[in-house]
Design an enzyme around this catalytic site. Structure first.
Site, PDB file in Angstrom:
ATOM      1  N   GLN A  84       0.733  -1.276  -0.037  1.00 19.51           N
ATOM      2  CA  GLN A  84      -0.152  -0.073  -0.067  1.00 19.51           C
ATOM      3  C   GLN A  84       0.718   1.040  -0.043  1.00 19.51           C
ATOM      4  O   GLN A  84       0.183   2.339  -0.053  1.00 19.51           O
ATOM      5  CB  GLN A  84      -0.853   0.113   1.279  1.00 19.51           C
ATOM      6  CG  GLN A  84      -1.854  -1.056   1.398  1.00 19.51           C
ATOM      7  CD  GLN A  84      -2.859  -1.315   2.430  1.00 19.51           C
ATOM      8  OE1 GLN A  84      -2.927  -2.221   3.203  1.00 19.51           O
ATOM      9  NE2 GLN A  84      -3.139  -0.174   3.095  1.00 19.51           N
TER      10      GLN A  84
ATOM     11  N   GLU B 162     -13.012   4.303   5.106  1.00 22.01           N
ATOM     12  CA  GLU B 162     -12.640   3.784   6.430  1.00 22.01           C
ATOM     13  C   GLU B 162     -14.080   4.010   7.321  1.00 22.01           C
ATOM     14  O   GLU B 162     -14.076   3.444   8.309  1.00 22.01           O
ATOM     15  CB  GLU B 162     -11.587   3.770   7.114  1.00 22.01           C
ATOM     16  CG  GLU B 162     -10.129   3.441   6.153  1.00 22.01           C
ATOM     17  CD  GLU B 162      -8.975   4.123   6.558  1.00 22.01           C
ATOM     18  OE1 GLU B 162      -8.851   5.154   7.145  1.00 22.01           O
ATOM     19  OE2 GLU B 162      -7.841   3.408   6.214  1.00 22.01           O
TER      20      GLU B 162
ATOM     21  N   ARG C 145      -8.699  -1.107   8.059  1.00 23.21           N
ATOM     22  CA  ARG C 145      -9.677  -0.018   7.384  1.00 23.21           C
ATOM     23  C   ARG C 145     -10.059   1.042   8.478  1.00 23.21           C
ATOM     24  O   ARG C 145     -11.225   1.400   8.646  1.00 23.21           O
ATOM     25  CB  ARG C 145     -10.828  -0.818   7.147  1.00 23.21           C
ATOM     26  CG  ARG C 145     -11.618  -0.229   6.039  1.00 23.21           C
ATOM     27  CD  ARG C 145     -12.672  -1.050   5.443  1.00 23.21           C
ATOM     28  NE  ARG C 145     -13.308  -0.367   4.259  1.00 23.21           N
ATOM     29  CZ  ARG C 145     -13.851  -0.663   3.346  1.00 23.21           C
ATOM     30  NH1 ARG C 145     -13.458  -1.927   3.083  1.00 23.21           N
ATOM     31  NH2 ARG C 145     -14.275   0.185   2.127  1.00 23.21           N
ATOM     32  N   CYS C 146      -9.317   1.690   8.866  1.00 27.37           N
ATOM     33  CA  CYS C 146      -9.395   2.836   9.578  1.00 27.37           C
ATOM     34  C   CYS C 146      -8.191   3.885   9.729  1.00 27.37           C
ATOM     35  O   CYS C 146      -7.044   3.227   9.383  1.00 27.37           O
ATOM     36  CB  CYS C 146      -9.842   2.420  11.236  1.00 27.37           C
ATOM     37  SG  CYS C 146      -8.575   1.769  12.209  1.00 27.37           S
TER      38      CYS C 146
END
Lengths: 158, 797
Positions: free
Chosen positions: B234, B751, B381-382
């Site tokens: 990523q 997110e 996912r945050c």
């Protein structure tokens, strides 16, 4: 390890391949035939990223030996489009935003392709059950359901 | 009610339009290009020998039987890596991590040896032939026991070190203590407040689990000395820097290429031992080395998320107005502190814990500890530790509401930061950029007929049925981040965009971020399309190749739109500034005499005197007056002045089977405010996906271990990923409160649904038992766990 010669039809084309008896079908497809559209996500038959159409059934190719595919007729994502014309399932996935990272997409579409032959006019619940052998981490399935509905309508209008 | 993606007609398919994705064509035809799809000539395969035990000394390693196996090319151990100083590697959190077991193992499935063979089947055979003798040591699995007096020491290498990367260590298994806020003022408020509540709230250890596991192909060219690594990252630019630092190869000779990525969710931020071993292998052997981890390896060894054990306290007045918040956290970081946070933030942005509320004073303390579990601590996912913080405050709001007998929606409204207070500085120091919480909450309550639901719940309860209504309101802090306080290994958390307009008016734009399914090829093109008046179809977006893209910190923490998207808009504006000068020269007027309209510059007051961007593009490569340089391109490195603060109101209705404990989500309504909406179709898709991951966490996901440290959830047999059957229909809605400091007002959305969704679902399950005096239940709310509550309460009698 001694290799065994097998013959299988993939996307309408016949291939003769020498494989180790222990080689998984997914590896034969990806590495011997270069068809990397089908993916490996779990190795335990749960995720369905490796789903191919195998003699008219949806089969997880990570848990099938290539030698078991001797004589089989196989369809992978690479064979869905016809002469450059997208299959309605493929069209549905892009029209309805049924994919994000794309990793589950080939297996999911191949499953949807078979589902719509088993049940050309499925309800939402039947679609959800019908694709429950294929996991998606991105879309929450909602737009995949819509994609399959789109394809169902398009196919029944054909 | 649910709002369908609006259809906006836009001549360039730019910002605000739900155009179809540009990246889909390859994915739907099986032509995606993921790491494992790559087949370089001469590629060999690596596989790990991993530890079967959670803690022990490595007495001996005998690799001879494996080396004797036909097809095996090399077996690497720590001893082989030590001369290169690569048996350990630095982590993003200022700690270090073993690449291969150096004398001991600290978690089950830890990397012990790396076997390289001619094909992946031979490599799998050969790892069984490496003989490793271990001497077992006692284990710490529950981080809450890590600082006991008699706890076994996990990191012998740190023996005697009382200072860590983030200050004093108070125990051999202690990593850091991080305090934020005014302890004195907070304590004082608690001493005098008429109402106080407290609760122990754990957020279980989970795993992001993208469908594609991690992997890489490393290729070292012995002649040119160049190293090319294709990997699932990523943040490819950061990986390039780390690889250069570790290997000593000049950064200009290291090429990191992140091809298509099959989902990331935080899992693919870190640098993992497999990457290092494949790189070393390719340098040693002079052949490309591929390493693709299995699902078991992914779940057991490659990162984790959460594992926060929190104690929350609220002090309030009789009306439920909060006076103070106090939080203590025990953070279990596993065997090595490899948390992926901005370097100066050992607990990430946890100090967003005051949430959406106007709280006068607060104090939070986080203690990080080692345990015999895998390293990681990624933001699943945050943004960094934001979902833990949001879960804590959103649970505590319900606890307070319960204590006072006030409705959970009402208690939130009484404490919201008011629209007129923005920009708002929280007592823990964050400047919230914009918000209108009351409007969002009211829209949500009306949309679901909240009052009607509460009435229905009362009737159901009278019949003995279990129905829960979960209310959650969240504020995130995303888009890390301003270089004044955010860096990774000393590199400020900027991001970048380079735009080149070709003579015929089409565009290539390259960015330092990296999509893993978010649709960057489409949304970035839409931003540039609107800025430059060029159809988004004619704008090609590229990311992931460090040799061509400008340096950026990557995609995580919802930073692509806030930072990368801002860079795209500003780079486009630089291009437009130059286009204005060229247009002025073409029409022989002053640049100040030109107005911009959609896709052209028009001479003020002379509407028939204009030049389109397409005409200007061609002119940019022709003869130009002196002082104007040819070409039409720009690069922008964007240092955001602040974070962005997306927010939302979520409502969840669950029905619980009082005999089996099964939780069914009957309805879920999500209102998101992510500022300016670039592509509503993609936003809704992001929300659907994030909510499904939230469902997974709230109702089933947990990396669990037995007392010996054996991982019990290392395959999809035991680690819950929802299918289409468990997943409900998601209703989406929105308000738009643009960010005042972002060039196009966008805040990021990917997110939000995970952050708000976990709280909403968990609150709903607990709310189903509120009338029985229940104020908290630990996640995950599996059928068995819920059934146990039902049974204890005697509801199933």
């Amino acid at each position: 390890m001694g290799k065994k010669l097998i013959s299988m039809t993939v996307n309408g084309q016949t291939h003769e391949v020498a494989v180790e008896p222990r080689q998984l079908l997914i590896h034969t497809l990806r590495e011997e035939l270069g068809l990397t559209g089908s993916h490996i996500g779990c190795e335990t038959s749960h995720c369905g990223a490796c789903t191919v159409d195998f003699n008219g059934e949806s089969v997880k190719s990570c848990t099938l030996l290539a030698v078991q595919a001797d004589g089989a007729d196989i369809l992978t994502v690479e064979g869905l489009a016809n002469d450059g014309v997208l299959h309605p399932v493929q069209e549905g996935f892009t029209e309805k935003h049924g994919l994000q990272c794309g990793f589950c997409t080939p297996g999911m579409m191949i499953r949807a392709y078979r589902l719509l032959q088993e049940n050309p006019n499925p309800s939402e619940e039947e679609i959800r059950t019908g694709i429950s052998g294929n996991l998606c981490r991105c879309t929450g399935y909602q737009n995949i359901v819509r994609a399959v509905q789109y394809a169902a309508e398009k196919l029944s209008a054909e | 009610m649910a709002t369908p993606a609006e259809e906006i007609k836009d001549p360039v398919d730019g910002i605000g339009c739900s155009r179809k994705r540009k990246e889909d064509a390859r994915f739907i035809q099986g032509k995606g290009n993921y790491t494992d799809d790559l087949k370089l000539p001469g590629t060999v395969f690596g596989a790990f020998v991993r530890s079967p035990i959670a803690h022990g000394r490595v007495v001996s390693i005998n690799k001879e039987p494996a080396l004797a196996h036909p097809g095996v090319l090399a077996v690497l151990t720590a001893e082989d890596l030590a001369p290169l100083s690569l048996h350990w590697m630095p982590t993003l959190a200022g700690d270090k991590q073993m690449v291969l077991a150096d004398g001991k193992v600290c978690f089950q499935q830890q990397e012990v040896a790396f076997v390289i063979a001619e094909d992946r089947y031979v490599a799998a055979d050969a790892i069984e032939l490496v003989e490793v003798e271990y001497e077992e040591l006692p284990v710490i699995i529950d981080g809450r026991r890590a600082m006991d007096d008699d706890a076994p020491v996990i990191r012998d290498d740190l023996e005697g070190q009382t200072e860590g990367a983030h200050g004093e260590r108070i125990h051999a298994n202690h990593i850091f203590r991080w305090d934020v806020g005014d302890a004195e003022a907070t304590d004082k408020a608690f001493d005098t407040a008429p109402i106080t509540v407290s609760e122990d709230i754990s957020y279980q250890r989970v795993h992001p689990c993208p469908l594609e596991t991690c992997g890489c192909v490393s290729n070292f060219d012995k002649i040119s000395g160049e190293l090319t690594v294709y990997l699932t990252s990523q943040a490819p630019h950061v990986v390039r820097t780390v690889v250069s630092m570790l290997s000593g190869i000049a950064e200009s000779k290291v090429h990191v290429i992140a091809p298509d990525i099959g989902g990331g969710f935080g899992n693919k931020v870190g640098v993992y031992p497999g990457y290092v071993c494949a790189i070393v292998g390719s340098i040693v052997l002079g052949r490309p080395v591929k390493w693709i981890e299995s699902r078991v390896e992914n779940l057991a060894a490659t990162a984790f998320a959460r594992d926060y054990h929190m104690h929350g306290e609220i002090a309030a007045d009789e009306n439920g107005r909060i006076q103070a918040l106090r939080v203590n956290v025990l953070a279990d970081h596993g065997a090595f502190d490899a948390c992926a946070d901005p370097s100066k933030f050992p607990a990430g942005l946890f100090s967003i814990v005051t949430g959406s509320y106007d709280i006068p004073s607060a104090f939070a303390r986080v203690d990080g500890v080692y345990s015999n579990k895998a390293p990681g601590g990624v933001a699943y996912r945050c943004s960094f530790r934001v979902t833990e913080a949001s879960y804590l405050i959103e649970r505590m709001m319900d606890v307070l509401a319960h204590k006072l007998g006030v409705d959970p929606a009402e208690i939130r409204s009484r404490n919201f930061i008011k629209a007129e207070q923005f920009p708002y500085t929280s007592c823990l120091g964050w400047e919230y950029d914009s918000g209108d919480y009351h409007t969002a909450m009211n829209q949500a309550l009306e949309a679901v007929d909240y009052e009607g639901l509460r009435k229905e719940q009362a009737e159901k309860r009278a019949n003995g049925d279990l129905m829960g209504i979960g209310v959650a309101f969240f504020t995130e802090i995303v888009g890390a981040g301003p270089t004044k306080n955010c860096d990774i290994l000393g590199i400020g958390m900027i991001d970048s965009c380079e735009i080149r307009v070709h003579p015929t008016g089409s565009v290539i734009a390259r960015l330092g971020t990296k999509s893993q399914g978010q649709g960057h090829e489409t949304t970035y093109a839409q931003i540039i399309a609107t800025e430059l008046g060029i159809p988004s179809d004619d704008i090609q977006i590229e990311e992931g190749d460090t040799a061509t893209a400008p340096y950026g910190l990557g995609t995580y923490g919802s930073r692509s739109t806030p930072v990368g998207g801002a860079a795209a808009a500003r780079a486009a504006r630089k291009v437009k500034d130059k286009a204005r000068k060229i247009a002025a020269a073409m029409m022989e007027v002053s640049p100040a005499d030109l107005d911009w309209d959609t896709d052209r510059f028009i001479v003020k007051g002379l509407p028939d005197q204009s030049r389109t961007i397409k005409e200007i593009a061609m002119a940019a490569y022709q003869h130009l007056p002196e002082g104007l340089e040819q070409g039409l391109e720009a690069v922008e490195y964007y240092d955001p002045p602040n974070f962005t603060y997306p927010f939302g109101a979520y409502l969840c209705v669950v029905d619980i089977d009082r005999y089996t404990g099964e939780v069914k989500i009957r309805r879920f309504y999500a209102l998101d405010d992510c500022g300016t909406r670039i592509n509503p179709m993609i936003i809704e898709g992001q929300v659907h996906g994030g909510l499904t991951e939230a469902l997974a966490i709230a109702l089933g996901q947990e990396l669990s271990f037995d007392e010996d440290g054996n991982i019990l959830s290392a395959s999809f047999m035991d680690y819950f990923l929802p299918t289409a059957v468990e997943t409900p229909h998601w209703e989406t809605d929105f308000t738009v409160t643009p960010s005042p400091h972002h060039p196009i007002g966008a805040k990021g959305v990917g997110e939000s649904p995970n952050v708000g969704g976990v709280s909403a679902i968990s609150n709903a399950v607990i709310d189903a038992f509120a009338h029985k005096g229940v104020t908290h239940l630990q996640m995950p709310h599996t059928a068995y766990s819920v059934w146990k509550t039902i049974n204890e309460l005697g509801i199933n009698q």
